[in-house]
Scaffold this motif. Structure first.
Motif, PDB file in Angstrom:
ATOM      1  N   MET A 176      57.868 -49.143  88.098  1.00  0.00           N
ATOM      2  CA  MET A 176      58.602 -48.490  89.275  1.00  0.00           C
ATOM      3  C   MET A 176      60.088 -47.805  88.746  1.00  0.00           C
ATOM      4  N   MET A 178      63.760 -45.048  89.680  1.00  0.00           N
ATOM      5  CA  MET A 178      64.187 -44.155  90.770  1.00  0.00           C
ATOM      6  C   MET A 178      64.767 -43.272  89.905  1.00  0.00           C
ATOM      7  N   THR A 188      62.180 -42.904  94.871  1.00  0.00           N
ATOM      8  CA  THR A 188      61.642 -44.024  93.912  1.00  0.00           C
ATOM      9  C   THR A 188      60.012 -43.878  93.997  1.00  0.00           C
ATOM     10  N   LYS A 190      56.294 -44.794  91.343  1.00  0.00           N
ATOM     11  CA  LYS A 190      55.529 -45.082  90.065  1.00  0.00           C
ATOM     12  C   LYS A 190      55.760 -44.105  89.136  1.00  0.00           C
ATOM     13  N   ILE A 225      63.152 -49.529  87.880  1.00  0.00           N
ATOM     14  CA  ILE A 225      63.505 -50.688  88.967  1.00  0.00           C
ATOM     15  C   ILE A 225      62.690 -51.789  89.380  1.00  0.00           C
ATOM     16  N   GLY A 226      61.771 -51.821  88.476  1.00  0.00           N
ATOM     17  CA  GLY A 226      60.625 -52.777  88.631  1.00  0.00           C
ATOM     18  C   GLY A 226      59.361 -52.595  87.999  1.00  0.00           C
ATOM     19  N   GLU A 229      56.860 -53.612  92.083  1.00  0.00           N
ATOM     20  CA  GLU A 229      57.599 -53.264  93.219  1.00  0.00           C
ATOM     21  C   GLU A 229      59.118 -53.238  92.648  1.00  0.00           C
ATOM     22  N   SER A 230      59.607 -52.414  93.647  1.00  0.00           N
ATOM     23  CA  SER A 230      61.153 -52.376  93.378  1.00  0.00           C
ATOM     24  C   SER A 230      61.932 -53.527  93.215  1.00  0.00           C
ATOM     25  N   LEU A 232      65.077 -53.855  93.481  1.00  0.00           N
ATOM     26  CA  LEU A 232      66.321 -53.471  94.415  1.00  0.00           C
ATOM     27  C   LEU A 232      66.229 -54.084  95.832  1.00  0.00           C
ATOM     28  N   SER A 233      64.983 -54.692  96.262  1.00  0.00           N
ATOM     29  CA  SER A 233      64.959 -55.516  97.417  1.00  0.00           C
ATOM     30  C   SER A 233      65.598 -56.643  97.329  1.00  0.00           C
ATOM     31  N   ALA A 239      64.273 -49.375  98.748  1.00  0.00           N
ATOM     32  CA  ALA A 239      63.535 -48.457  97.693  1.00  0.00           C
ATOM     33  C   ALA A 239      62.431 -48.948  97.372  1.00  0.00           C
TER      34      ALA A 239
END
Length: 239
Positions: A176, A178, A188, A190, A225-226, A229-230, A232-233, A239
């Motif tokens: 993942m 951004m 955002t 993959k 960012i991951g 999955e992101s 950022l959660s 995102a």
């Protein structure tokens, strides 16, 4: 330090142009010249102070923490994913960008402010054969040899565990990312393809969003960012 005229300040700073002739300039550091000086952010964006004198007083009294370190210079620039804390009033913020590349402040909890998402610039071997991880934020620390340039890490930024790696997100197809610059900023998804350019031109990266849309950008605009999955959660960022 050279002063910056308000009329020529970057649009991303979002400041009044005719309020006065000059505004705080960013200090030389890891962020480029468009980085927002923390003094401008405190006064013009967050209204923590009415003027530069009040900003300097707050900083001088050591009430502001940037990425886990007390900051006293109003010229220090802040950029995407930096963590700014005001421990005395228990306020903590993650710096993000909107679709137009303008900085925004996302309030987070004190627990969330103990870690930061950082991008690896490169790594070097130092005396003793140890690996030094150099971050785009300008910080560096001794780590292992598993990460590479353009990877992202989640690191602890407070206490005795400062610079302990909590998560590692490689710059790789399937993970993942951004987009933090250009016309697709904030998108955002993959990574589905990394196009290596056989020239001095930057490599290109293709991102596929959750709804199947695809966007292409240069790799400098990519921030991992991951994995599946992101991450950022964790900070409450959708995102």
């Amino acid at each position: 330090m050279t002063r910056t005229k308000r009329m020529t300040a970057p649009d991303a700073w979002q400041i009044a142009r005719k309020e006065s002739k000059y505004v705080v300039s960013p200090a030389h550091g890891p962020h480029d010249g468009s980085a927002l000086p923390i003094g401008v952010w405190m006064r013009d964006h967050m209204n923590f102070a009415q003027n530069t004198k009040e900003v300097k007083k707050i900083l001088h009294d050591r009430h502001v923490v940037l990425n886990g370190k007390i900051v006293t210079d109003e010229h220090i620039g802040i950029d995407v994913f930096d963590i700014v804390s005001f421990p005395k009033i228990n306020k903590h913020y993650m710096i993000l960008v909107d679709e137009k590349g303008r900085q925004t402040a996302h309030e987070i909890s004190s627990e969330a402010a103990q870690v930061q998402l950082v991008k690896v610039a490169n790594k070097t071997t130092i005396t003793g054969g140890k690996t030094q991880i150099n971050l785009t934020s300008g910080a560096n620390f001794i780590g292992d040899n598993s990460c590479k340039g353009k990877d992202s890490l989640v690191i602890t930024i407070v206490g005795d565990d400062r610079f302990v790696v909590q998560q590692h997100f490689p710059f790789a197809v399937g993970n993942m990312a951004m987009i933090i610059g250009g016309q697709h900023t904030t998108k955002t998804g993959k990574i589905v393809e990394i196009k290596i350019q056989e020239s001095s031109l930057p490599n290109r990266v293709v991102i596929e969003t959750a709804n199947g849309d695809k966007f292409e950008t240069i790799e400098d605009y990519i921030y991992m960012i991951g994995t599946t999955e992101s991450f950022l959660s964790t900070w409450g960022v959708d995102a």
